[in-house]
Design an enzyme around this catalytic site. Structure first.
Site, mmCIF file in Angstrom:
data_model
loop_
_atom_site.group_PDB
_atom_site.id
_atom_site.type_symbol
_atom_site.label_atom_id
_atom_site.label_comp_id
_atom_site.label_asym_id
_atom_site.label_seq_id
_atom_site.Cartn_x
_atom_site.Cartn_y
_atom_site.Cartn_z
ATOM 1 N N HIS A 137 24.053 -7.775 -33.067
ATOM 2 C CA HIS A 137 24.793 -6.540 -32.763
ATOM 3 C C HIS A 137 25.065 -5.825 -34.080
ATOM 4 C CE1 HIS A 137 27.133 -4.751 -29.268
ATOM 5 N NE2 HIS A 137 25.986 -5.146 -28.781
ATOM 6 N N HIS B 255 14.511 -1.887 -28.604
ATOM 7 C CA HIS B 255 15.501 -2.923 -28.328
ATOM 8 C C HIS B 255 15.106 -3.763 -27.118
ATOM 9 C CE1 HIS B 255 19.598 -4.637 -28.287
ATOM 10 N NE2 HIS B 255 19.494 -4.582 -26.986
ATOM 11 N N GLU C 171 26.752 0.919 -20.742
ATOM 12 C CA GLU C 171 26.748 -0.502 -21.077
ATOM 13 C C GLU C 171 28.170 -1.060 -21.121
ATOM 14 O OE1 GLU C 171 24.339 -1.056 -24.583
ATOM 15 O OE2 GLU C 171 22.715 0.143 -23.744
ATOM 16 N N GLN D 54 31.230 -3.199 -20.549
ATOM 17 C CA GLN D 54 31.086 -4.647 -20.620
ATOM 18 C C GLN D 54 31.646 -5.368 -19.389
ATOM 19 O OE1 GLN D 54 29.640 -6.366 -23.725
ATOM 20 N NE2 GLN D 54 28.760 -4.384 -23.286
#
Length: 993
Positions: A320, A247, A546, A548
């Site tokens: 995504h 990724h 992660e 947000q």
């Protein structure tokens, strides 16, 4: 003690949400219910008096005109079943966060530590259902077992006195101080077991490279000075894994590839990215010379190009896919708010001006196999649509462009492309805005939302195919309101010069944002300083989360007080969590103890390079043979109703494309504002008439024949869409997004050599056509593991390239739309039609694929696009529409019914080559073609502009609403009303809702 406040519509009022759920229980699950009503539940985990609860219920949560409430009692009664759906511990509850703030405002005081409001929804159902059926409704429609909890109560149990209990989904922490040390000196099997169990997605060679680094005597000696030894900490191992993930590092695109092509030709490709993507841009920029309008490409979060003398444009498109397969709503919501942060975190930071979204799903009517853990495509469709809608609309960013592609193979993984564009001044306080810098001594500041368990292993999880062990913790739910507050604050801070560099916390969290920002110098990162949503996170989780709505900034110590004061005044949390240092080391501490100490060189450059093989083999396909229908009216009506052709209005209407007031050419236009415009035009600076053009091309169906021409067609489609609305052909920049099934040969991918050759072919086409059209590639992304392997079932997507473009129109008043404007205008076809129906909607409607895939001829297309643009600038073009899915027939029909007028067309006049059948001429999907209408008085001037290029006047707009097409033999092959065509075009998705 926790309390419950329930809010519901008064019983005599219609419950629109309940009615929608009732319809979907029938359409999605095939179950019948009498009716459904909904109740919103607020569980308040705080010490409050009865008077305070009453004040919150009536003053913060209730609309007294339409709603009723109850405190610690239930509003539901007399039902057959009740399902209550709430979030599991640790899952972001945006409504609960807002409800907490509303309660605090109503009380005039903040809640205490650990006190907050949690939300859930009750679905009150009347109907004859079994418990198993209700459980199907709960998990199959009302919620997602991955992130939500359910409580089901039947009516009889309710009448015996059972009521939903106040459930407080607190996160039970572990203390948050454990650091594990891991010995990598076992055998190969031991190394791979560590990678598998920790979800690192590292191969054996990569695990051995980490071990070799730790065994270096100089490295070991330096580590000993900080209390470390030859074992690696879990913090270090997790940081390396996310940094080295497919990724983040794009290992396949950077691999050395031994390639054998269609004609037996062989080549050693020294990285797809450097050879074809970067190589194309370097060539285009070199040819542009002093006219080069690129400012920053490939080394920041998004690409930057010139707009006018005072402003720059910023653009990025991300995917995504895997999160959206597991949680369609949360995955897509995170996709859009996440890509918003890319342009915002580019250079000094851009003001966000548009979103663009492209979705690839299996059709809502899909009846094929579905492996466990996967939702039905109808559920994925609605969840993704709603997630992107909530993220974009609540952020105040217009969604100006997009499309939806359907193919059964997207049942394994949907493709969710989200893009965002921004604008920023060319210079801010005398410095070029697209540049950022970090100096030793600058402070590391985290701004925005707090850190939780959401998004753990997101980068490594997205680097694998979807399987039974895919981690549930990788799923996140974004909070667009918190992010909007953060971006508003940071734009003010930017203009005051309060920070030097900014980047977003995306894949890998702080590990990525700090690790990348500190790459030129080094850092000391203090994890115990980072603000958390709740206690109990281990250091490695804090580093990799992660969660947000966060950005990482470099702030000079001289400006930190002013920065923090402004942050507090604008109600945005900002925290100093470390400093940049001139050591070249990634140094992470927790409560004074070193938990990671790696050289920046190893972290970013230590990844072993992959060496792969690619072998092309042609698809085993035949050209179909069937008789030409005498009447083509029914085939046209059928194609207009196909999923890849039909109107997407019911989806488009749920996105705000007017906010900020700059949209000029909108997604829909024409007489009734429901015709399909080809691209978006917007004015980012309302005092100026200069505009931005946004468009894209995507056609994965051609991959079944040849990925080279699939990619070429995607590039051409994006360019001609931009040209269709008046965009300048010489000011178009491109972004490439590759989504591929696993192209690495292995036991689970026995055709990996061919899939990699398909990827090579696609990259060759990208280079050839970007350079031919003079399009610099300013950014992009690849997603390489779009397979679902669940049990014995494997579903792989068709190889897909989305090519997005951002361009310029000098005067938006010259923009052109799809709809014909008046009876008597002349219909022209610009471009050449060939016998190219391979992969077409026409062949697909008959059950064929074909072999003659549409091909792109830039030598013909480039002068055609330039000439058509000159005619538009001269005001000679009344309407323009590109020919794509469904070919000329669909483009003619859409032009006609968008304007509300009929049309007569003679196919004998259409420029063509080697086409002897009227159906082939109508439904061929040859590229680089347009349907244009011109006023009779402008025809001579239009002819003068296009000269001897491939074009012809083929018909006339008529005022009676009739649509008539004359075939190649002079016979009428289509005769119908435009309202019949429009009805067929509008029905499919509208019916599926």
């Amino acid at each position: 003690m926790a309390h419950r406040i329930e809010i519901a519509l008064k019983k005599h009022l219609r419950d629109a949400l309940g009615e929608k759920i009732g319809r979907r229980i029938e359409t999605d699950l095939g179950l019948l219910v009498d009716r459904v009503r909904t109740v919103n539940v607020y569980t308040i985990d705080a010490v409050l008096s009865g008077e305070e609860l009453e004040a919150i219920a009536c003053g913060a949560y209730l609309d007294p005109i339409s709603q009723e409430y109850a405190i610690d009692e239930s509003l539901a009664s007399g039902f057959d079943w009740l399902v209550e759906v709430g979030f599991k511990p640790g899952v972001t509850d945006n409504v609960g966060k807002t409800a907490t703030e509303a309660a605090e405002l109503r009380l005039g005081r903040p809640f205490g530590p650990g006190e907050r409001v949690y939300t859930s929804v009750q679905y009150v159902i009347w109907g004859t259902l079994s418990r198993d059926q209700v459980e199907r409704i709960a998990s199959g429609l009302l919620g997602n077992n991955l992130i939500q909890r359910f409580e089901i109560i039947d009516g009889d149990t309710w009448r015996r006195g059972r009521r939903p209990r106040p459930v407080v989904p607190r996160v039970e922490g572990t203390g948050g101080s454990r650091v594990e040390r891991i010995d990598l000196h076992g055998g190969d099997r031991d190394l791979m077991e560590i990678s598998r169990t920790r979800l690192l997605a590292l191969n054996l060679e990569e695990m051995k490279a980490i071990r070799a680094y730790l065994d270096d005597p100089r490295v070991r000696q330096e580590r000993m000075a900080y209390g470390l030894d030859g074992r690696i900490t879990d913090v270090e191992l997790e940081a390396v894994a996310q940094t080295w993930s497919e990724h983040c590092k794009h290992k396949i695109f950077n691999a050395v590839i031994e390639y054998v092509g269609p004609h037996g030709e062989s080549a050693i490709i020294d990285g797809l990215f450097n050879t074809f993507v970067r190589g194309a841009t370097e060539r285009v920029r070199e040819e542009l010379g002093e006219r080069d309008w690129c400012l920053s490409v490939f080394h920041d979060n998004a690409g930057v190009v010139e707009f006018d003398g005072d402003h720059s444009l910023v653009f990025k498109v991300e995917t995504h896919n895997t999160p959206s397969a597991l949680d369609p709503y949360g995955g897509a919501l995170t996709g859009i708010v996440g890509v918003n942060r890319d342009p915002f975190g580019t250079g000094k930071g851009a003001r966000l001006i548009f979103n663009t979204d492209v979705f690839c799903f299996a059709p809502p009517t899909y009846e094929g196999p579905l492996p466990p853990r996967l939702f039905h495509p109808r559920r994925v469709f609605e969840g993704v649509r709603e997630g992107v809608e909530h993220g974009g609309n609540k952020s105040g960013i217009p969604t100006v462009n997009g499309s939806i592609v359907f193919d059964d193979r997207f049942a394994g993984k949907p493709l969710v492309f989200c893009g965002t564009g921004g604008i920023m001044p060319r210079k801010i306080r005398g410095e070029e805005s697209h540049r950022k810098r970090v100096d030793p001594g600058d402070l590391i500041v985290m701004v925005g939302g707090r850190i939780g368990k959401d998004g753990i292993h997101g980068a490594t999880f997205s680097s694998e195919e979807l399987h039974e062990e895919s981690p549930t913790a990788a799923v996140q739910i974004g909070d667009p309101i918190t992010q909007k507050k953060m971006t508003d604050f940071l734009l003010v801070a930017r203009d005051r010069g309060l920070y030097k560099a900014i980047t977003d916390n995306g894949a890998g969290g702080l590990s990525s944002s700090v690790g990348e920002t500190a790459r030129p110098v080094g850092c000391e990162l203090y994890l115990d300083k980072a603000p958390l949503k709740y206690p109990g996170l281990d250091p490695w989780e804090i580093l990799l989360s992660e969660a947000q709505e966060r950005m990482t900034l470099a702030v000079s110590p001289a400006r930190i007080d002013e920065f923090l004061e402004l942050s507090g005044r604008m109600d945005v949390e900002s925290t100093v969590i470390g400093r940049f240092v001139d050591t070249g080391r990634f140094h992470v501490l927790y409560r004074g103890e070193t938990v990671a100490f790696l050289t920046m060189e190893f972290l970013h450059e230590g990844l072993p390079r992959m060496h792969l093989e690619a072998r092309w083999r042609a698809a085993a396909l035949d050209e179909p043979s069937f008789a030409e229908p005498e009447d083509l009216t029914r085939p046209l009506i059928g194609i207009l109703g196909r999923w890849n052709v039909c109107s997407k209005e019911t989806v488009i209407r749920q996105y705000d494309h007017e906010v900020q007031g700059g949209s000029v050419v909108k997604p829909l236009g024409g007489l009734d504002n429901d015709g399909p415009n080809d691209a978006a035009v917007l004015r980012p600076i309302l005092e100026s008439m200069e505009g931005v053009v946004v468009a894209h091309g995507i056609c994965p169906k051609y991959s079944d024949i040849d990925t080279y021409w699939m990619t070429a067609c995607a590039v051409d489609e994006a360019v001609r869409n931009a040209v269709s609305v008046g965009g300048r052909p010489d000011r178009i920049a491109g972004l490439d997004n590759f989504c591929w099934c696993d192209p690495v040969q292995s036991e689970k991918t026995p055709d990996g050599h061919h899939k990699l050759a398909q990827l090579v072919r696609a990259n060759q086409a990208l280079y050839d056509h970007a350079t031919a059209y003079g399009i610099p590639l300013i950014s992009g992304k690849d997603s390489m593991k779009n397979d679902a392997i669940l049990g014995d079932t494997k579903i792989s997507i068709p190889p897909t390239v989305l090519f997005s473009v951002i361009g310029k129109i000098d005067d938006v008043r010259r923009a052109v739309t799809v709809d014909c404007k008046r009876p008597g205008d002349l219909v022209c076809v610009v471009g050449l039609t060939l016998n190219e129906l391979g992969g077409s909607e026409y062949f697909a409607s008959l059950g064929f694929v074909g072999t003659r895939v549409p091909r792109v001829d830039p030598k013909m297309a480039v002068p055609l696009y330039r000439a058509l643009h000159r005619a538009m600038e001269a005001g000679l073009v009344a309407s323009c529409h590109d020919c794509s899915d469904g070919g000329l027939a669909v483009a003619l029909a859409e032009t006609a019914f968008s304007g509300g007028f009929g049309m007569t067309v003679d196919l004998r006049k259409v420029p063509s080559q080697d086409v002897e059948r009227s159906d082939y001429l109508l439904f061929s999907e040859s590229q680089s073609r347009f349907v244009v209408t011109v006023r009779p008085k402008d025809l001579a001037a239009f002819e003068g502009m296009l000269g001897d290029l491939q074009w012809a006047q083929v018909g006339e707009v008529r005022g009676d609403g009739r649509f008539r097409v004359v075939g190649l033999k002079g016979e009428t092959v289509i005769e119908t009303e435009i309202r019949t065509l429009k009805r067929a075009w509008q029905n499919p998705i509208a019916r599926s809702d």
